[in-house]
Design an enzyme around this catalytic site. Structure first.
Site: not given
Length: 150
Positions: A40, A43
């Protein structure tokens, strides 16, 4: 010790799993959790902000849940989008939001959580639960949205 980041004698963040999640929530006044995954990109961009906040707030426990490795935890909390940030204080979830927070917003959140009157929060929760108490003879389901927030 590869899952702990040590700053002096202080742990900045810990990896949370099904094995240590409940104990972590129960044994710390304030816990901020980042649900993330290695693939991600948002993230990965949020990680330095989260790490810096953990270093700046040694009185708060910062935990990370790798949603790929801890799918049961992610499912339990209904995490559908990452990053998702959750904040618990006195074992009460106070914040649950998907998306990256800028550093200033994360700092503001930490400050506001620390300033909350938890006795007042518990009173409000009790009042809300009491307003939803039934004698067992009810014909509706609390698991769906029926016009007001839970």
């Amino acid at each position: 010790m590869d899952n702990l980041r040590i700053i002096g004698a202080t742990v900045a963040t810990i990896n949370l799993t099904v094995d240590n999640f409940n104990e972590t929530i129960l044994s710390n006044e304030t816990v901020i959790i980042d649900f993330w995954a290695s693939w991600c990109q948002p993230c990965r961009r949020f990680a330095p902000t989260f790490e810096k906040a953990s270093e700046d707030h040694p009185d708060v426990l910062f935990g990370k849940v790798n949603t790929e490795e801890q799918q049961a935890l992610a499912a339990h909390f209904g995490v559908r989008s990452i990053p998702t940030l959750m904040v618990f204080r006195d074992q009460i979830m106070l914040f649950n939001q998907a998306g990256m927070l800028p550093a200033a917003a994360l700092e503001d959140l930490i400050t506001k959580v620390g300033e909350l009157d938890m006795d007042d929060v518990r009173r409000q929760i009790a009042e809300h639960e009491h307003s939803h108490d039934h004698d067992g003879d009810h014909d509706h389901d609390h698991s769906h949205d029926h016009g007001h927030e839970h």
